[in-house]
Design an enzyme around this catalytic site. Structure first.
Site, PDB file in Angstrom:
ATOM      1  CG  ASN A   9      42.085  58.276  14.153  1.00 36.26           C
ATOM      2  OD1 ASN A   9      42.798  58.857  14.977  1.00 36.26           O
ATOM      3  ND2 ASN A   9      41.178  57.368  14.497  1.00 36.26           N
ATOM      4  CE  LYS A  11      42.974  54.051  14.676  1.00 32.31           C
ATOM      5  NZ  LYS A  11      42.374  52.732  14.727  1.00 32.31           N
ATOM      6  CG  HIS A  97      37.373  55.862  16.488  1.00 34.16           C
ATOM      7  ND1 HIS A  97      37.735  54.607  16.924  1.00 34.16           N
ATOM      8  CD2 HIS A  97      37.901  55.999  15.237  1.00 34.16           C
ATOM      9  CE1 HIS A  97      38.456  54.022  15.982  1.00 34.16           C
ATOM     10  NE2 HIS A  97      38.577  54.839  14.950  1.00 34.16           N
ATOM     11  CD  GLU A  99      40.612  52.446  17.852  1.00 41.58           C
ATOM     12  OE1 GLU A  99      41.175  53.545  18.041  1.00 41.58           O
ATOM     13  OE2 GLU A  99      40.867  51.722  16.862  1.00 41.58           O
ATOM     14  CD  GLU A 169      36.197  54.720  11.227  1.00 40.14           C
ATOM     15  OE1 GLU A 169      37.153  54.885  10.476  1.00 40.14           O
ATOM     16  OE2 GLU A 169      36.291  54.759  12.463  1.00 40.14           O
ATOM     17  N   GLY A 175      41.598  48.390  11.507  1.00 39.98           N
ATOM     18  CA  GLY A 175      42.916  47.888  11.888  1.00 39.98           C
ATOM     19  C   GLY A 175      43.106  46.396  11.671  1.00 39.98           C
ATOM     20  CB  SER A 214      41.283  47.634   6.498  1.00 40.64           C
ATOM     21  OG  SER A 214      41.475  47.111   7.802  1.00 40.64           O
TER      22      SER A 214
HETATM   23  C1  PEP Z   1      40.172  54.091  12.194  1.00 41.47           C
HETATM   24  O1  PEP Z   1      40.660  53.803  13.265  1.00 41.47           O
HETATM   25  O2  PEP Z   1      39.353  55.026  12.122  1.00 41.47           O
HETATM   26  C2  PEP Z   1      40.539  53.302  11.030  1.00 41.47           C
HETATM   27  C3  PEP Z   1      39.767  53.370   9.974  1.00 41.47           C
HETATM   28  O3  PEP Z   1      41.684  52.537  11.116  1.00 41.47           O
HETATM   29  P1  PEP Z   1      42.326  51.617   9.957  1.00 41.47           P
HETATM   30  O4  PEP Z   1      42.382  52.441   8.712  1.00 41.47           O
HETATM   31  O5  PEP Z   1      43.682  51.271  10.468  1.00 41.47           O
HETATM   32  O6  PEP Z   1      41.443  50.433   9.799  1.00 41.47           O
END
Ligand code: PEP
Length: 270
Positions: A9, A11, A97, A99, A169, A175, A214
């Site tokens: 992803n 972003k 997601h 966000e 998630e 992040g 992460s």
């Molecule tokens: C995400 O935004 O879906 C995500 C998993 O980000 P990160 O791997 O940076 O934690």
């Protein structure tokens, strides 16, 4: 048998040159790797460029989008419809997601409607679910995840999950570098699968459940050796071709071994 899916992803990152470098880099790094589906979700502006670049190198990398509107067409200024994504070669669409839920106030109901709209348009939704830090500390993780999942099951029925993807998630892990432990992630994945199995063992057995939060080359294998973790949704580490490729390769190797050993229907809590 389930097949692992590792998706990047990207972003709100990149420009034409960065997208081109990333796609070429990932394609070279993953050339010939079997046993894992690999997908990328660039910013929507670059979908067409990504599609052209992928077809130039005859890549097996699959195209995804990060979001979509619920409507197929009409007076919805600024929105992008599922049909448009489909026309631009999109296979997977990330839905809900955290966000989007947080910065755009997307409710469980809206996410469920988007899920339906993506399916109707012939694409595969990746339904993101997960709890905040406060919810985690309050012991509400499963309650939150099943509520988000049940919103889809309520309007679509459990069979709607067939052929789709769930991404667990935990928001506190996205992040932050503070990833869930592989055992905790496995526990939640298994519980999610068990929750689905109450309504359909067949759907529970086949639905892909990715972990996201992460994931890095260093911790990826620990997730993929868990029986109910079928790949990863990767943010930060997906912006580096070598890191992303290492994660995808680890999924291919680990899952080949794990899936061949057992069959799972949400009974793998360890
Ligand atoms: C995400 O935004 O879906 C995500 C998993 O980000 P990160 O791997 O940076 O934690």
């Amino acid at each position: 048998m389930r097949r692992p899916l590792v998706m990047g992803n990207w972003k709100l990152n990149g420009n034409k040159a960065v997208i081109e470098d990333l796609i070429k880099g990932i394609d070279i790094e993953l050339n010939g790797v079997e046993g894992v589906d690999i997908a990328i979700a660039p910013p929507v502006m670059f979908l067409d460029l990504a599609k052209q670049l992928l077809s130039q190198v005859q890549s097996k990398i699959i195209l995804g989008a990060q979001n979509v509107d619920v409507n197929l067409n009409g007076s919805f200024t600024g929105d992008i419809s599922p049909r448009m994504l489909k026309e631009f070669g999109t296979t997977y669409v990330i839905i809900g997601h955290s966000e989007r839920r947080e910065y755009h106030a997307e409710s469980d109901e809206l996410v469920a409607k988007k899920f339906a709209s993506v399916k109707e348009s012939g694409m595969v939704p990746i339904l993101c679910i997960g709890e905040s830090n406060a919810q985690n500390e309050a012991g509400e993780t499963l309650e939150v995840c099943t509520r988000q999942l049940d919103a889809v099951i309520k309007i679509q029925g459990v069979d709607a999950l067939n052929g789709t993807v769930i991404a667990y998630e935990p928001i506190w892990a996205i992040g932050t570098g503070k990833a869930a432990t592989s055992k905790n992630a496995q526990y939640i994945h298994s519980a999610i699968r068990a929750h689905i199995a109450v309504q359909s063992e067949e759907v529970a057995k086949n639905v892909i459940i990715q972990y996201g939060g992460s994931v890095k080359p260093e911790n990826a294998a620990a997730y993929f050796t868990q029986p109910d973790i079928d790949g990863a949704l990767v943010g930060g580490a997906a912006l580096n071709a070598k890191s992303f490729a290492v994660i995808a390769k680890k999924a291919a190797t680990a899952k080949d071994l794990i899936y061949s050993r057992t069959q799972f229907i949400g009974k793998n809590i360890i």
